[in-house]
Every structure is written in structure tokens, then in C-alpha cells.
Design a protein around this motif. Structure first.
Motif, PDB file in Angstrom:
ATOM      1  N   LEU A 283      -9.807  -2.554 -15.427  1.00 30.50           N
ATOM      2  CA  LEU A 283      -9.312  -2.827 -14.072  1.00 30.50           C
ATOM      3  C   LEU A 283     -10.496  -3.218 -13.192  1.00 30.50           C
TER       4      LEU A 283
ATOM      5  N   ARG B 287      -4.358  -0.796  -2.038  1.00 30.76           N
ATOM      6  CA  ARG B 287      -4.058  -1.764  -3.094  1.00 30.76           C
ATOM      7  C   ARG B 287      -4.468  -3.172  -2.667  1.00 30.76           C
ATOM      8  N   ILE B 288      -4.254  -3.498  -1.396  1.00 24.56           N
ATOM      9  CA  ILE B 288      -4.567  -4.835  -0.883  1.00 24.56           C
ATOM     10  C   ILE B 288      -4.822  -4.731   0.617  1.00 24.56           C
TER      11      ILE B 288
ATOM     12  N   GLU C   6      -7.357 -10.300   1.955  1.00 23.34           N
ATOM     13  CA  GLU C   6      -7.061 -10.773   0.598  1.00 23.34           C
ATOM     14  C   GLU C   6      -5.707 -11.482   0.541  1.00 23.34           C
TER      15      GLU C   6
ATOM     16  N   ASN D  13       0.817  -1.214   0.000  1.00 15.89           N
ATOM     17  CA  ASN D  13       0.000   0.000   0.000  1.00 15.89           C
ATOM     18  C   ASN D  13       0.852   1.265   0.000  1.00 15.89           C
TER      19      ASN D  13
ATOM     20  N   THR E 260     -11.220  -4.098  -9.165  1.00 17.34           N
ATOM     21  CA  THR E 260     -10.651  -4.090  -7.818  1.00 17.34           C
ATOM     22  C   THR E 260     -11.759  -3.864  -6.796  1.00 17.34           C
ATOM     23  N   HIS E 261     -11.619  -4.467  -5.640  1.00 24.85           N
ATOM     24  CA  HIS E 261     -12.610  -4.263  -4.580  1.00 24.85           C
ATOM     25  C   HIS E 261     -12.070  -3.378  -3.449  1.00 24.85           C
ATOM     26  N   THR E 262     -10.795  -3.008  -3.525  1.00 24.07           N
ATOM     27  CA  THR E 262     -10.203  -2.199  -2.451  1.00 24.07           C
ATOM     28  C   THR E 262      -9.909  -0.763  -2.889  1.00 24.07           C
ATOM     29  N   SER E 263     -10.181  -0.430  -4.159  1.00 26.02           N
ATOM     30  CA  SER E 263      -9.880   0.893  -4.686  1.00 26.02           C
ATOM     31  C   SER E 263     -11.031   1.415  -5.529  1.00 26.02           C
TER      32      SER E 263
END
Length: 169
Positions: A149, A43-44, A48, A20, A151-154
Motif C-alpha cells: 500500500l 483516505r483522501i 487530491e 473519509n 499512500t500520502h494521507t495515511s
């Protein structure tokens, strides 16, 4: 002495913080791989990263310095078509351009050969020309394939497309 090895469950918080810090937030601006101008959020997360330990096709490597601090990381996943997917190549922002990323790429190439893979596959944000050029200098070639893209964190600040690049090993 520096060392590349598999991460342990006990490394998860340190790796999450490293990844991150290299991709998002103020600290990421100290390096050249920041995505902070394109994405908000992290990012993570630890959940995860911990989940990857339950997937045998995934290898998580860390690069530690002589003090045992994790200063580099890479995600490797054996995928279909005799490919190894390489992602989240991370180097501590203040140590980028010191050769750590190249060593982690080489470790990915070694694993690909061990697994009998023909190529290493990566995805890169299409607008990150400096990053695309860096990978091209290391033998990666654009395949012509792009994808959105996910993503579930951004949250993307602007629309983001990824390009697929590959390197034969």
C-alpha cells in the motif's frame, strides 16, 4: 429517486467527507468497510480529489439520494492493457448493504464496456477477507498479484499488502 452521475468540482468537499467517513474514524465503524483499525489519517483530501479533474482518463461518479445528498462514490481510471481500475468504492456507512455499492460497480462495468476495456481491476487489502469475499460474489477473481500500500494521507498501523482482483466485462 436516486441517481448516478459524474461529480462536479462543487461536490469535492462533500465527497471527501463521505469517503473519509466511510474508511476512517468513528463514523466508519457504523459500516463494514472501515480501515480505521489498519490505517491512521484520512483516505483522501480535497487537493487530491480536485487534481483528478485534470486527468481525462479518470471518471468520478457519485450516487445521490432523492434529496440530492451524495451517499455513494467511485473512482474509475482507464489504465493500460484494456483495463478500467475501480477504486474508492464508497457508501455512507449507515447505508451499506443497501445495494448502492452494487449499483456503482455496475456503472463501472458499463463505463469499462463503453471504453472498450476487457476487464475491471481493483485492489483490496489482503487481510480484509469479508471484502474480498464480497467482490468474489460480484465476479472478481484474485490475479495472484500483490503490492504494498502506498499512500500520502495515511499511516499504516500494521504492514499492509494489497491484492489485485479482476472481473471480465
Amino acid at each position: 429517486m436516486s441517481n448516478i452521475s459524474k461529480i462536479l468540482l462543487t461536490d469535492v468537499p462533500e465527497v471527501v467527507a463521505l469517503v473519509n467517513s466511510a474508511y476512517r474514524g468513528e463514523s466508519s465503524k457504523q459500516g463494514w468497510t472501515s480501515e480505521g483499525h489498519l490505517l491512521e489519517g484520512i483516505r483522501i483530501d480535497e487537493e487530491e480529489l480536485t487534481g483528478y479533474f485534470h486527468r481525462p482518463e479518470i471518471t468520478l461518479l457519485k450516487y445521490t439520494n432523492h434529496h440530492g445528498q451524495i451517499i455513494g462514490f467511485v473512482y474509475l481510471e482507464q489504465i493500460r492493457n484494456n483495463r478500467l481500475y475501480l477504486g474508492m468504492l464508497t457508501v455512507k456507512p449507515t447505508l451499506q448493504a443497501a445495494g448502492i455499492g452494487r449499483q456503482l460497480l455496475a456503472a463501472g462495468d458499463d463505463l469499462a464496456r463503453e471504453l472498450g476495456c476487457e476487464a475491471v481491476k481493483i485492489t483490496v487489502i489482503t487481510t480484509r477477507l469479508e471484502l474480498i469475499n464480497w467482490y468474489e460474489r460480484r465476479g472478481y477473481i484474485a490475479t495472484g498479484v500483490t503490492m504494498p500500500l502506498v499512500t500520502h494521507t495515511s499511516m499504516a498501523i500494521v504492514p499492509i499488502t494489497l491484492m489485485v482482483m479482476e472481473k471480465t466485462v
